[in-house]
Enzyme design. Structure first.
Site, PDB file in Angstrom:
ATOM      1  N   ILE A  35     -72.393  53.726  24.631  1.00 45.67           N
ATOM      2  CA  ILE A  35     -72.716  52.289  25.466  1.00 45.67           C
ATOM      3  C   ILE A  35     -71.156  52.126  26.288  1.00 45.67           C
ATOM      4  CG2 ILE A  35     -72.533  49.775  24.987  1.00 45.67           C
ATOM      5  CD1 ILE A  35     -74.335  50.542  22.363  1.00 45.67           C
ATOM      6  N   ASP A  36     -70.152  52.299  25.558  1.00 50.60           N
ATOM      7  CA  ASP A  36     -68.792  52.198  26.504  1.00 50.60           C
ATOM      8  C   ASP A  36     -68.817  52.936  27.552  1.00 50.60           C
ATOM      9  OD1 ASP A  36     -66.433  50.830  26.565  1.00 50.60           O
ATOM     10  OD2 ASP A  36     -65.424  52.245  25.150  1.00 50.60           O
ATOM     11  N   ASP A  37     -69.149  54.219  27.705  1.00 48.58           N
ATOM     12  CA  ASP A  37     -69.064  55.018  28.864  1.00 48.58           C
ATOM     13  C   ASP A  37     -70.098  54.261  29.751  1.00 48.58           C
ATOM     14  OD1 ASP A  37     -67.524  57.643  29.132  1.00 48.58           O
ATOM     15  OD2 ASP A  37     -67.799  57.342  26.948  1.00 48.58           O
ATOM     16  N   ARG A  45     -66.368  44.845  27.602  1.00 45.87           N
ATOM     17  CA  ARG A  45     -66.495  45.838  28.905  1.00 45.87           C
ATOM     18  C   ARG A  45     -68.211  45.652  29.199  1.00 45.87           C
ATOM     19  NH1 ARG A  45     -64.065  50.010  27.250  1.00 45.87           N
ATOM     20  NH2 ARG A  45     -62.438  49.869  28.548  1.00 45.87           N
TER      21      ARG A  45
END
Length: 641
Positions: A384-386, A460
């Site tokens: 999810i972060d990438d 983010r």
């Protein structure tokens, strides 16, 4: 909020010039195909484990150990010794104290490689290990690794049964993705109880702390999850001796199938060091010959993590091309969105979109596949972060095919929305990975059993969704904002899971809230900004030690470019682009920038597993200051306009 001051044109001009130099430097590092991939470094445990792995791969003959990898082993020894602390031990982050597990691993590796026990470096290391509690104080993974060679009693190691793949309630998928990959591969090895040989006379008796039991400690109260799992562990050890062999065979077969499936379309199991090493071991105990193509490829991928350029030798825990490219592309796009470098990076990222279902789909079976992994190829594990960072980059960076890019945006935005956890936040790889009682299982002391929702990723994701037109009144955004407000610390900061630590969390929480339309007059925004200003260092920068995780609160450290950038980005997102704090922070970045546009940074500011494993991303020092300078220049231009 502190009263704003007028920042003169001189500082704004200097910041603009500095960001141009930084952008030029960053662009010079881009690969021809459009991507970036900086070195990713950690502590000595990777080199120590490499030496242990060589003992597995090349057992002693007639009691003598003479592996064909002697030269890289000697380089690994030199790399380990180069980081020995004055007190003899080894730490897990630069500037940190000696840590017992890293020190025990180093002692084993150095002794195995031939360093004499009476060598002064070994004597100091041995003394420090005993001060830290001896080998008994090391974590479970150290003990499990040593037990494979009969160097730690198996009965005092946690059981890791392959039957976990047979358990109901999707039990395997209640563990974090990285623990899942480690546990399945290691369970296959564990079930074989291999007891590999060591050189004649080799032992670790001298680092056992006298009078200290190796048995698991129990809680004072009898009815606790920890004590319950210890009882389960005793039952599992009975099962290993007397349980159904047909069930055990079925479990091993299914675990092997699970592992081998995830070796496909991947740079190794999970594409990270520990399961990549354990997967080779697992193939060995499953009977794969050394020249079997699958085994050859699995070992090759592991060895690819080695950096040996003639001057330096170390292992990377994995590769970070998607992460580096997403942040690099975003930073450059904010400066010059039409540049060829930005277009190339957008094309490279678009080609890396994951279009097949992975482990994440167990809990989200109806979601169309999308997202991005951290590494070059790791299709079962987009995160999810990438994905959020890539989407931020693509909100500013246009590739060569606008129609394909728009379709990708739609898929990826929906994937992010669907991966929201039920509490309103976002985690790294999975949704609702929150069975907290699993943190009490005996092998959970690597502090990474679960993948909880966290402020840095939630912020983010909110920023990425806003960049693609998801409005403030969207239910997912409302819930994400509420999660951030609810999870703010009492002092006004936010805990950062994937970066060190409260600085990281606060930066991206404030940016996510601002992108979601929160007023900078809201109390939680004001408190976050006031906290950032209150912990600024005297030199104008910001710094935070990895010890924050141990202490459970912000612990100041020397100023670093990346952490200074995070503080500035957070303050500017919160509406403060003109305070003395911001002015001094910008001055710190200007004063520490090198002539070529880069910065220096020795300290680890990335987090693998809090309290256990930290990372130095070698581009953090460059692209985050560039983002901070760009944010400052834009904010000042808007205020002057």
């Amino acid at each position: 909020m502190s009263a704003p001051v007028q920042v003169g044109n001189t500082l704004e001009f200097a910041a603009d010039q500095a960001r141009r130099r930084a952008a030029s430097f960053l662009a010079s590092l881009q690969q021809r195909d459009g991507h970036w991939c900086a070195e990713l470094t950690a502590d000595t445990t990777l080199e120590s484990d490499y030496i242990l792995f060589q003992l597995w791969l090349y057992p002693p003959q007639d009691g003598k150990w003479n592996p064909p990898t002697r030269q890289p082993i000697e380089k690994a020894v030199a790399a380990i010794l180069d980081r020995q602390l004055p007190d003899g031990g080894f730490n897990i982050y630069v500037g940190g104290p000696a840590e017992v597990s890293a020190s025990v691993k180093a002692y084993f590796a150095l002794k195995l490689a031939g360093l004499a026990v009476d060598d002064t470096r070994m004597a100091r290391l041995r003394h420090r290990i005993l001060e830290l509690g001896g080998i008994q104080a090391a974590n479970s993974y150290v003990k499990v690794n040593l037990s494979l060679f009969d160097l730690y009693p198996r009965q005092f190691c946690p059981s890791i049964p392959p039957e976990i793949v047979l358990l109901p309630f999707q039990f395997l998928y209640q563990m974090s993705s990285w623990t899942r990959a480690i546990a399945v591969s290691l369970s296959i090895v564990h079930a074989a109880n291999p007891r590999r040989p060591v050189p004649a006379g080799f032992h670790l008796d001298e680092i056992w702390s006298p009078g200290v039991s190796p048995a698991f400690h129990t809680d004072a109260g009898w009815l606790t999850w920890h004590n319950t799992f210890l009882t389960v562990d005793r039952l599992l050890k009975w099962w290993e001796r007397s349980g159904s062999q047909s069930i055990r065979r079925k479990a091993i077969e299914k675990a092997a199938q699970w592992m081998i499936q995830r070796l496909e379309n991947s740079d190794g199991l999970g594409a990270i060091y520990p399961p990549m090493m354990y997967s080779v071991m697992a193939l060995d105990v499953l009977g794969y010959a050394p020249d079997d193509p699958l085994r050859v490829e699995t070992l090759r991928q592991f060895n690819n993590l080695m950096v040996d350029d003639g001057e330096r030798f170390f292992f990377q825990p994995c590769f970070s091309p998607v992460w580096d490219t997403a942040i690099g592309a975003y930073a450059l796009a904010l400066n010059d969105p039409k540049s060829p470098a930005v277009r190339r990076s957008a094309d490279w990222l678009l080609a890396k979109e994951v279009r097949r279902k992975g482990d994440w789909s167990i809990k989200r079976p109806r979601t169309e596949p999308s997202g991005w992994a951290f590494e070059y190829s790791n299709e079962c594990y987009p995160d999810i972060d990438d994905t959020a960072m890539v989407m931020l980059a693509l909100s500013e960076a246009a590739g060569s095919n606008p129609i394909a890019q728009k379709a990708c945006h739609v898929r990826a935005a929906q994937w992010l929305l669907d991966m929201q956890s039920s509490d309103g936040g976002w985690a790294a790889f999975d949704a609702d990975n929150n069975w907290r009682f699993l943190n009490q299982v005996p092998f959970a002391d690597h502090n990474a059993m679960l993948d909880p929702t966290c402020a840095d990723i939630t912020g983010r994701v909110l920023e990425a969704l806003a960049g693609h037109g998801v409005k403030r009144d969207h239910l997912a955004v409302c819930r994400g904002v509420q999660w951030l407000v609810k999870n703010q610390e009492q002092d006004g900061s936010w805990y950062g899971r994937w970066g060190v630590a409260y600085l990281y969390g606060t930066c991206f929480a404030l940016r996510g809230l601002a992108a979601s339309g929160e007023s900078d007059r809201e109390a939680h925004i004001l408190r976050g900004g006031e906290w950032l200003r209150s912990i600024q260092n005297a030199d104008g920068g910001w710094g935070e030690s990895c010890a924050s995780y141990d202490n459970g609160t912000f612990t100041a450290g020397p100023s670093t470019p990346s952490q200074t950038a995070w503080a500035l980005m957070g303050l500017i997102a919160g509406g403060d682009a003109g305070s003395l704090s911001v002015q001094h922070g910008i001055e710190y970045l200007l004063e520490t920038q090198r002539a070529d546009g880069s910065w220096d940074e020795e300290l680890a500011t990335g987090t693998g597993f809090p309290k256990v494993f930290y990372l130095n991303y070698h581009l953090y020092k460059d692209y985050f200051p560039l983002l901070a300078l760009s944010s400052f220049v834009k904010a000042r231009a808007n205020s002057n306009g």
